[in-house]
Design a protein around this motif. Structure first.
Motif, PDB file in Angstrom:
ATOM      1  N   GLY A   1       0.808  -1.266   0.199  1.00 35.61           N
ATOM      2  CA  GLY A   1       0.107   0.044   0.074  1.00 35.61           C
ATOM      3  C   GLY A   1       0.737   1.239  -0.013  1.00 35.61           C
ATOM      4  N   LEU A   2       2.007   1.383  -0.715  1.00 32.01           N
ATOM      5  CA  LEU A   2       2.950   2.615  -0.736  1.00 32.01           C
ATOM      6  C   LEU A   2       3.100   3.041  -2.090  1.00 32.01           C
ATOM      7  CD1 LEU A   2       5.709   0.711   1.708  1.00 32.01           C
ATOM      8  CD2 LEU A   2       4.166   2.687   2.253  1.00 32.01           C
ATOM      9  N   GLU A   3       2.249   2.502  -3.140  1.00 29.31           N
ATOM     10  CA  GLU A   3       2.304   3.098  -4.393  1.00 29.31           C
ATOM     11  C   GLU A   3       1.942   4.769  -4.491  1.00 29.31           C
ATOM     12  OE1 GLU A   3      -2.010   1.349  -4.092  1.00 29.31           O
ATOM     13  OE2 GLU A   3       0.092   0.608  -3.758  1.00 29.31           O
ATOM     14  N   ASP A   4       2.539   5.704  -5.023  1.00 26.40           N
ATOM     15  CA  ASP A   4       2.076   6.722  -5.166  1.00 26.40           C
ATOM     16  C   ASP A   4       2.585   7.637  -4.007  1.00 26.40           C
ATOM     17  OD1 ASP A   4       1.265   6.706  -7.632  1.00 26.40           O
ATOM     18  OD2 ASP A   4      -0.742   6.090  -7.012  1.00 26.40           O
ATOM     19  N   ARG A   5       3.418   6.876  -2.971  1.00 22.94           N
ATOM     20  CA  ARG A   5       4.052   7.719  -1.791  1.00 22.94           C
ATOM     21  C   ARG A   5       5.435   8.095  -2.022  1.00 22.94           C
ATOM     22  NH1 ARG A   5       0.453   9.806   0.586  1.00 22.94           N
ATOM     23  NH2 ARG A   5       1.691   9.883   2.560  1.00 22.94           N
ATOM     24  N   VAL A   6       5.884   8.859  -1.231  1.00 17.64           N
ATOM     25  CA  VAL A   6       7.404   9.087  -0.972  1.00 17.64           C
ATOM     26  C   VAL A   6       7.726   8.381   0.275  1.00 17.64           C
ATOM     27  CG1 VAL A   6       9.304  10.800  -0.302  1.00 17.64           C
ATOM     28  CG2 VAL A   6       7.519  11.171  -2.245  1.00 17.64           C
ATOM     29  N   VAL A   7       8.570   7.183   0.159  1.00 25.73           N
ATOM     30  CA  VAL A   7       8.608   6.409   1.515  1.00 25.73           C
ATOM     31  C   VAL A   7      10.135   6.659   1.828  1.00 25.73           C
ATOM     32  CG1 VAL A   7       8.837   4.009   2.108  1.00 25.73           C
ATOM     33  CG2 VAL A   7       7.149   4.626   0.223  1.00 25.73           C
ATOM     34  N   CYS A   8      10.083   7.299   3.260  1.00 26.36           N
ATOM     35  CA  CYS A   8      11.431   7.264   4.161  1.00 26.36           C
ATOM     36  C   CYS A   8      11.348   6.104   5.042  1.00 26.36           C
ATOM     37  CB  CYS A   8      11.323   8.708   4.838  1.00 26.36           C
ATOM     38  SG  CYS A   8      12.660   8.867   5.847  1.00 26.36           S
TER      39      CYS A   8
ATOM     40  N   ALA B   1       4.300  17.579   4.385  1.00 28.28           N
ATOM     41  CA  ALA B   1       4.769  16.675   3.280  1.00 28.28           C
ATOM     42  C   ALA B   1       3.629  15.901   2.904  1.00 28.28           C
ATOM     43  CB  ALA B   1       6.233  16.009   3.547  1.00 28.28           C
ATOM     44  N   PRO B   2       2.769  16.194   2.525  1.00 30.40           N
ATOM     45  CA  PRO B   2       1.474  15.085   2.391  1.00 30.40           C
ATOM     46  C   PRO B   2       1.746  13.660   1.615  1.00 30.40           C
ATOM     47  CG  PRO B   2       1.170  17.053   1.265  1.00 30.40           C
ATOM     48  CD  PRO B   2       2.210  17.257   1.862  1.00 30.40           C
ATOM     49  N   ALA B   3       2.611  13.678   0.785  1.00 34.50           N
ATOM     50  CA  ALA B   3       3.087  12.493  -0.075  1.00 34.50           C
ATOM     51  C   ALA B   3       3.913  11.649   0.719  1.00 34.50           C
ATOM     52  CB  ALA B   3       3.569  12.790  -1.337  1.00 34.50           C
ATOM     53  N   LEU B   4       4.619  11.964   2.031  1.00 38.87           N
ATOM     54  CA  LEU B   4       5.484  11.491   2.740  1.00 38.87           C
ATOM     55  C   LEU B   4       4.772  10.304   3.797  1.00 38.87           C
ATOM     56  CD1 LEU B   4       8.431  10.958   3.361  1.00 38.87           C
ATOM     57  CD2 LEU B   4       7.898  12.655   5.479  1.00 38.87           C
TER      58      LEU B   4
ATOM     59  N   ARG C   1       1.856   3.654  19.739  1.00 39.04           N
ATOM     60  CA  ARG C   1       0.507   4.274  20.752  1.00 39.04           C
ATOM     61  C   ARG C   1       0.467   5.619  20.264  1.00 39.04           C
ATOM     62  NH1 ARG C   1       2.248   1.175  24.881  1.00 39.04           N
ATOM     63  NH2 ARG C   1       3.560   2.975  25.793  1.00 39.04           N
ATOM     64  N   GLU C   2       1.527   6.253  20.226  1.00 40.23           N
ATOM     65  CA  GLU C   2       1.538   7.761  19.460  1.00 40.23           C
ATOM     66  C   GLU C   2       0.808   7.843  18.351  1.00 40.23           C
ATOM     67  OE1 GLU C   2       2.382  11.835  20.093  1.00 40.23           O
ATOM     68  OE2 GLU C   2       2.072  10.525  21.653  1.00 40.23           O
ATOM     69  N   VAL C   3       1.321   7.127  17.407  1.00 41.97           N
ATOM     70  CA  VAL C   3       0.968   7.189  15.898  1.00 41.97           C
ATOM     71  C   VAL C   3      -0.438   6.742  15.937  1.00 41.97           C
ATOM     72  CG1 VAL C   3       1.184   5.814  13.903  1.00 41.97           C
ATOM     73  CG2 VAL C   3       3.186   6.365  14.943  1.00 41.97           C
ATOM     74  N   GLU C   4      -1.028   6.125  16.701  1.00 44.03           N
ATOM     75  CA  GLU C   4      -2.582   5.465  16.702  1.00 44.03           C
ATOM     76  C   GLU C   4      -3.073   6.771  17.145  1.00 44.03           C
ATOM     77  OE1 GLU C   4      -2.771   1.617  18.273  1.00 44.03           O
ATOM     78  OE2 GLU C   4      -1.767   0.565  16.460  1.00 44.03           O
ATOM     79  N   ALA C   5      -2.700   7.133  18.532  1.00 44.18           N
ATOM     80  CA  ALA C   5      -3.573   8.257  19.001  1.00 44.18           C
ATOM     81  C   ALA C   5      -3.670   9.547  18.163  1.00 44.18           C
ATOM     82  CB  ALA C   5      -2.615   8.757  20.335  1.00 44.18           C
ATOM     83  N   ARG C   6      -2.542   9.736  17.250  1.00 42.62           N
ATOM     84  CA  ARG C   6      -2.872  10.779  16.308  1.00 42.62           C
ATOM     85  C   ARG C   6      -3.418  10.702  15.176  1.00 42.62           C
ATOM     86  NH1 ARG C   6       1.465  15.137  16.977  1.00 42.62           N
ATOM     87  NH2 ARG C   6       2.307  15.000  19.081  1.00 42.62           N
ATOM     88  N   GLY C   7      -3.928   9.333  14.872  1.00 35.95           N
ATOM     89  CA  GLY C   7      -4.541   8.935  13.564  1.00 35.95           C
ATOM     90  C   GLY C   7      -3.650   8.941  12.597  1.00 35.95           C
ATOM     91  N   LEU C   8      -2.352   8.521  12.768  1.00 35.94           N
ATOM     92  CA  LEU C   8      -1.272   8.658  11.420  1.00 35.94           C
ATOM     93  C   LEU C   8      -0.872   7.241  11.157  1.00 35.94           C
ATOM     94  CD1 LEU C   8       0.826  11.665  13.035  1.00 35.94           C
ATOM     95  CD2 LEU C   8      -0.724  11.792  10.971  1.00 35.94           C
ATOM     96  N   SER C   9      -1.643   6.423  11.269  1.00 37.45           N
ATOM     97  CA  SER C   9      -1.202   5.027  10.983  1.00 37.45           C
ATOM     98  C   SER C   9      -0.934   4.611   9.323  1.00 37.45           C
ATOM     99  CB  SER C   9      -2.252   3.697  11.516  1.00 37.45           C
ATOM    100  OG  SER C   9      -2.045   3.705  13.004  1.00 37.45           O
ATOM    101  N   ASP C  10      -1.751   5.595   8.627  1.00 42.14           N
ATOM    102  CA  ASP C  10      -1.583   5.483   7.244  1.00 42.14           C
ATOM    103  C   ASP C  10      -0.255   6.214   6.852  1.00 42.14           C
ATOM    104  OD1 ASP C  10      -2.575   8.120   8.043  1.00 42.14           O
ATOM    105  OD2 ASP C  10      -3.359   8.447   6.072  1.00 42.14           O
TER     106      ASP C  10
END
Length: 169
Positions: free
Chosen positions: A49-56, A82-85, A101-110
């Protein structure tokens, strides 16, 4: 003779013992699995699920001395710039639950992907998905395997300024 993984270790031993027997510095290396020609990057990016993304990316142990939690804390508030990152952080360790926990709490799992521990033979596939990678920290004497794995796969690496890393890069 003696084989050292970094000049730092060679110099350290010479400082303590003086004249050394014949020696050579031979940093770590990787095996043939870390060849980008063996991996279909586009297919792997679709699979994860990383197509069309800039992956760091980063891979390794989630431990304070590797600096991953600090890196995530430093960048998490800036992701909207950096919305594509997408950050792809592969690995496991004592600090992973807090980061998750931090990532999930901020809703940033995507935006911050945390696949956890993967078998070593699959690491090249995950690295193939990365546009570039980072090593937030290391140490002044080592020869980090992840640096060699990333470079062998043709992934640009942002790394700390330690002599053994500078020597290799």
């Amino acid at each position: 003779g003696i084989v050292f993984i970094s000049t730092h270790f060679k110099n350290l031993l010479a400082a303590h013992y003086g004249q050394l027997p014949p020696s050579v510095v031979s940093p770590n290396a990787v095996d043939a699995r870390f060849d980008p020609r063996l991996h279909d990057r586009d297919m792997l990016r679709r699979r994860h699920g990383l197509e069309d993304r800039v992956v760091c990316g980063h891979m390794g142990v989630f431990a304070s001395w590797h600096g991953v939690p600090g890196f995530v804390q430093a960048i998490i508030d800036r992701l909207e710039e950096a919305p594509a990152l997408t950050l792809l952080l592969v690995g496991d360790g004592a600090d992973l639950p807090a980061v998750r926990r931090e990532v999930e709490a901020r809703g940033l799992s995507d935006r911050i992907r945390l696949p956890g521990r993967v078998p070593h033979h699959l690491i090249p596939e995950w690295v193939a998905c990365m546009d570039y990678a980072f090593l937030p920290d290391s140490n002044e004497y080592g020869s980090p395997m992840k640096l060699f794995e990333l470079m062998a796969m043709g992934v640009a690496v942002v790394a700390p300024d330690y002599d053994p890393i500078r020597e290799v890069i």
